[in-house]
Scaffold this motif. Structure first.
Motif, PDB file in Angstrom:
ATOM      1  N   TRP A  40       0.835  -1.203   0.000  1.00 21.59           N
ATOM      2  CA  TRP A  40       0.000   0.000   0.000  1.00 21.59           C
ATOM      3  C   TRP A  40       0.872   1.256   0.000  1.00 21.59           C
ATOM      4  CZ3 TRP A  40      -4.813  -0.841  -1.176  1.00 21.59           C
ATOM      5  CH2 TRP A  40      -5.467  -2.003  -0.749  1.00 21.59           C
ATOM      6  N   GLN A  41       0.518   2.190  -0.872  1.00 28.49           N
ATOM      7  CA  GLN A  41       1.185   3.483  -0.962  1.00 28.49           C
ATOM      8  C   GLN A  41       0.128   4.572  -1.091  1.00 28.49           C
ATOM      9  OE1 GLN A  41       4.461   3.892  -0.684  1.00 28.49           O
ATOM     10  NE2 GLN A  41       4.927   1.692  -0.652  1.00 28.49           N
ATOM     11  N   CYS A  43      -2.238   7.152  -2.609  1.00 26.00           N
ATOM     12  CA  CYS A  43      -2.730   7.264  -3.984  1.00 26.00           C
ATOM     13  C   CYS A  43      -2.244   8.570  -4.609  1.00 26.00           C
ATOM     14  CB  CYS A  43      -4.249   7.204  -4.019  1.00 26.00           C
ATOM     15  SG  CYS A  43      -4.939   5.624  -3.483  1.00 26.00           S
ATOM     16  N   GLU A  50      -5.074   4.919   0.177  1.00 24.48           N
ATOM     17  CA  GLU A  50      -3.940   4.078  -0.181  1.00 24.48           C
ATOM     18  C   GLU A  50      -4.270   3.270  -1.429  1.00 24.48           C
ATOM     19  OE1 GLU A  50      -1.903   2.795   3.962  1.00 24.48           O
ATOM     20  OE2 GLU A  50      -3.972   2.098   3.684  1.00 24.48           O
ATOM     21  N   CYS A  51      -3.299   3.138  -2.307  1.00 22.46           N
ATOM     22  CA  CYS A  51      -3.448   2.348  -3.521  1.00 22.46           C
ATOM     23  C   CYS A  51      -2.382   1.266  -3.562  1.00 22.46           C
ATOM     24  CB  CYS A  51      -3.339   3.241  -4.768  1.00 22.46           C
ATOM     25  SG  CYS A  51      -4.747   4.359  -5.007  1.00 22.46           S
ATOM     26  N   GLY A  52      -2.691   0.179  -4.230  1.00 19.12           N
ATOM     27  CA  GLY A  52      -1.733  -0.916  -4.340  1.00 19.12           C
ATOM     28  C   GLY A  52      -2.160  -1.890  -5.413  1.00 19.12           C
ATOM     29  N   ALA A  73      -7.657  -0.088  -3.919  1.00 21.00           N
ATOM     30  CA  ALA A  73      -7.554   1.130  -3.117  1.00 21.00           C
ATOM     31  C   ALA A  73      -8.183   0.862  -1.755  1.00 21.00           C
ATOM     32  CB  ALA A  73      -8.245   2.305  -3.793  1.00 21.00           C
ATOM     33  N   ARG A  74      -7.700   1.591  -0.740  1.00 19.76           N
ATOM     34  CA  ARG A  74      -8.176   1.367   0.633  1.00 19.76           C
ATOM     35  C   ARG A  74      -8.230   2.683   1.399  1.00 19.76           C
ATOM     36  NH1 ARG A  74      -4.612  -2.295   4.749  1.00 19.76           N
ATOM     37  NH2 ARG A  74      -3.105  -0.606   4.391  1.00 19.76           N
ATOM     38  N   THR A  76      -8.512   3.298   5.510  1.00 22.84           N
ATOM     39  CA  THR A  76      -8.545   2.573   6.774  1.00 22.84           C
ATOM     40  C   THR A  76      -9.609   3.144   7.698  1.00 22.84           C
ATOM     41  OG1 THR A  76      -6.800   4.000   7.652  1.00 22.84           O
ATOM     42  CG2 THR A  76      -6.114   1.925   6.636  1.00 22.84           C
ATOM     43  N   VAL A 120     -12.284  -1.193   1.181  1.00 18.99           N
ATOM     44  CA  VAL A 120     -11.369  -1.636   0.123  1.00 18.99           C
ATOM     45  C   VAL A 120     -12.183  -1.976  -1.120  1.00 18.99           C
ATOM     46  CG1 VAL A 120      -9.708  -3.406  -0.599  1.00 18.99           C
ATOM     47  CG2 VAL A 120      -9.656  -2.534   1.740  1.00 18.99           C
TER      48      VAL A 120
END
Length: 490
Positions: A40-41, A43, A50-52, A73-74, A76, A120
C-alpha cells in the motif's frame, strides 16, 4: 503491458484452489506458504487514500502461468479502536472502477461504516487499471445498435468475430479470462492478502454477480454480504430481454406520474407520452438532435438509452424533463452528425467483454431476433429499446459454453445474504430481486425500498440504516421488511 511471473503460488491461491477442486496434483505445490501481500502506498490523486496492486494468475487453472496486477484502493477505519474488519466493495458496470469509488467517492459509505471498517475496492480484471481489455475503436464503432435484416445479422456475426480476435491480440491472454468466476477467485485472494478470515462484502448492481458467485464458491468464508440492485444470473435470452423491458417501462411510467404531480417537472400539465412519441417519430426520421450535444443526431435506440440512463437517479428526473422539453421545442434544421463516438484513438477500453463471458444469449437468425424486438416493443411501448437489446447484439456469436454461464444459484452460506432492492429500479428490476430471493431461500433476506432509482443505500436512510446494522452485527432485518419511498425533489 502484461508482466509474466513464474513465482510460487502463495498460501491464499493454494487454499482457494483446494476449496474449488482445482488444487495442483503435487502435494508440494499445495504446501502453505506466506500469503501474498499488497504494497500500500498513498494514492497519486489523493494521499489520504492508499493504492496498491496484487499479482494474480490470469488463469486460475494454471496458477503458475502468466499473471496480471489487480489494482486496489483502501481507506482505513477512522476509529482504529472500534475497527471490525475490512469491507470489500464490488463495483458495478461491468467496467465501474472500485479504485475510483474508494479514492473519490468514499462518502457513499456511512460515517459509521467508515469508522468501523477499512473500505477496500478494486478494478475487476480486464477493466480500469487492472489490465483492461482493449480493442480497435474502428471495430467497436461498427457494432450496430439494432439489426435491420438478415444481411446485417450475418455482418454482425462476422464483425463480432473480428472484434473478439482483435481484442484478444491487443489484450493478450487475459482477454479469455475476464469472467466473474475468475473475478470471484481474485476476490478471495484479496481477502487472504488482507489477512481477513472471512469476507464482508457490499456489491452494487453488476457487483452483486461477483458477490453471489463468491458465495457459491466459498460459502463458509462469507461473514456478511449485501447485494444492492441484484442481478439475476439465471435467465435465458427471452427472460433476460423481457424482464429488462418491463423494468425500463415501469420506471418511465413512474417518471410520467411524477411529472403529473411535481412542480419541478418542466412537462407538468403536458401529455408526456405524446411528447415522447413525437420525439421518437422524429428520431426514426433522422431529424432529432441532442440539445446537450449540438448537431449530434439521436437514433431511436440512442434516444431510449439516454432517457433510460437519466432514470437511474430521481435527482436527474427534472433534467430528463428539461431535455425532452428542449427537443420538443426545437424545430429548426441543424446540420447534424452521427451520434457515434470519436475514433481518433486507435484502441479503446472495452469492459463489456466481461458481460459476454458471463452470459450466453444465443439468437439463431434475424427472424428470431426480429421476434424478440417485436415482443420487447409490446412490453415496453415507450422505452422500446432497452440497453439489453444492445447487449444481445454485442455478444452475438460468442462461442459457447461461456466461462460463467447462467444458472440457478446454489448458495449455502452460514449467514443469510441481504438483498437491498428498489421497487422501481430502472436497471436491476424488482423482478430480478424477488427471483434471486427465491433461489437463495433461507440463505437470503429481501429488504424492499418502495421508491425509485438504481440503488437504495444512499437514497433511503431506512435502507442505509438496515444495511449498516447488518454489516456490523451480521443480523439481517426480518423477512418482508420494507422502507418507505423518499419522494423525488421538486
Amino acid at each position: 503491458m502484461l508482466r509474466v511471473r513464474k513465482s510460487a503460488v502463495g498460501w491464499a491461491v493454494a487454499l482457494a484452489l483446494t476449496a474449488t477442486g482445482l488444487a495442483p496434483a503435487s502435494p508440494a505445490a499445495a504446501r502453505p506458504q506466506p500469503a501474498p501481500t499488497i504494497d500500500w502506498q498513498p494514492c497519486a490523486t489523493d494521499a489520504t487514500a492508499e493504492c496498491g496492486t496484487l499479482s494474480l494468475p490470469i488463469d486460475w487453472r494454471r496458477p503458475r502461468g502468466e499473471r496480471f496486477d489487480l489494482a486496489l484502493a483502501r481507506r482505513t477505519a477512522t476509529d482504529p479502536s472500534a475497527r471490525t474488519g475490512t469491507l470489500m466493495f464490488g463495483p458495478g458496470g461491468p467496467g465501474d472502477s472500485g479504485v475510483d469509488r474508494v479514492v473519490t467517492g468514499s462518502s457513499r459509505f456511512s460515517a459509521e461504516l467508515r469508522r468501523r471498517f477499512d473500505i477496500v475496492s478494486f478494478d475487476p480484471r480486464g477493466t480500469g487499471r487492472s489490465h483492461p481489455v482493449v480493442c480497435s475503436t474502428d471495430l467497436l464503432a461498427r457494432q450496430p445498435q439494432l439489426i435491420a435484416d438478415q444481411a446485417q445479422f450475418d455482418a454482425t456475426l462476422a464483425g463480432n468475430a473480428l472484434l473478439r480476435a482483435d481484442c484478444r491480440v491487443r489484450t493478450g491472454p487475459l482477454y479469455d479470462h475476464v469472467d466473474t468466476t475468475s473475478a470471484a477467485r481474485d476476490l478471495d485472494a484479496v481477502r487472504a492478502a488482507l489477512g481477513e478470515r472471512q469476507l464482508t462484502f457490499h456489491g452494487s448492481s453488476y457487483g452483486t454477480l461477483l458477490g453471489t458467485r463468491y458465495a457459491e464458491l466459498f460459502p463458509h468464508r462469507v461473514r456478511a454480504m449485501v447485494l444492492e440492485s441484484t442481478v439475476d444470473h439465471s435467465l435465458g435470452t427471452r427472460a433476460f430481454l423481457d424482464t429488462q423491458a418491463v423494468t425500463a417501462e415501469d420506471s418511465f411510467d413512474e417518471f410520467v406520474a411524477w411529472c403529473a404531480r411535481s412542480t419541478g417537472c418542466a412537462l407538468r400539465g403536458w401529455d408526456v407520452r405524446a411528447v415522447w412519441t413525437g420525439l421518437h417519430t422524429r428520431a426514426e426520421q433522422g431529424g432529432l438532435t441532442d440539445p446537450d450535444r449540438p448537431g449530434v443526431v439521436l437514433t431511436p435506440f440512442e434516444l431510449s438509452r439516454l432517457a433510460h440512463k437519466k432514470l437511474y437517479e430521481t435527482q436527474r428526473w427534472p433534467g430528463l424533463a428539461d431535455w425532452m422539453a428542449k427537443m420538443d421545442a426545437a424545430t429548426g434544421s441543424i446540420a447534424a452528425r452521427p451520434a457515434a463516438g470519436s475514433t481518433a484513438a486507435t484502441v479503446a477500453p472495452y469492459p463489456f467483454a466481461v458481460f459476454c463471458q458471463d452470459w450466453s444469449l444465443p439468437v439463431r437468425d434475424y427472424r428470431e431476433y426480429a421476434e424478440h424486438l417485436r415482443r420487447v416493443g409490446r412490453l415496453a411501448p415507450d422505452l422500446r429499446y432497452p440497453p439489453a437489446l444492445f447487449a444481445l447484439v454485442t455478444c452475438l456469436g460468442t462461442p459457447t459454453p461461456v466461462a460463467n454461464p447462467q444458472h440457478r444459484l446454489r448458495v449455502r452460506t452460514d449467514v443469510p445474504l441481504l438483498l437491498a432492492a428498489t421497487r422501481h429500479d430502472p436497471a436491476s428490476g424488482y423482478n430480478w430481486a424477488t427471483n434471486v430471493a427465491r433461489q437463495l431461500g433461507d440463505h437470503g433476506v429481501l429488504l424492499t425500498y418502495e421508491g425509485w432509482g438504481h440503488g437504495s443505500y444512499t437514497t433511503s436512510p431506512c435502507v442505509g440504516g438496515a444495511v449498516d446494522r447488518y454489516l456490523n452485527s451480521v443480523v439481517p432485518p426480518r423477512p418482508g421488511t420494507t422502507c418507505p419511498a423518499v419522494e423525488p425533489s421538486s
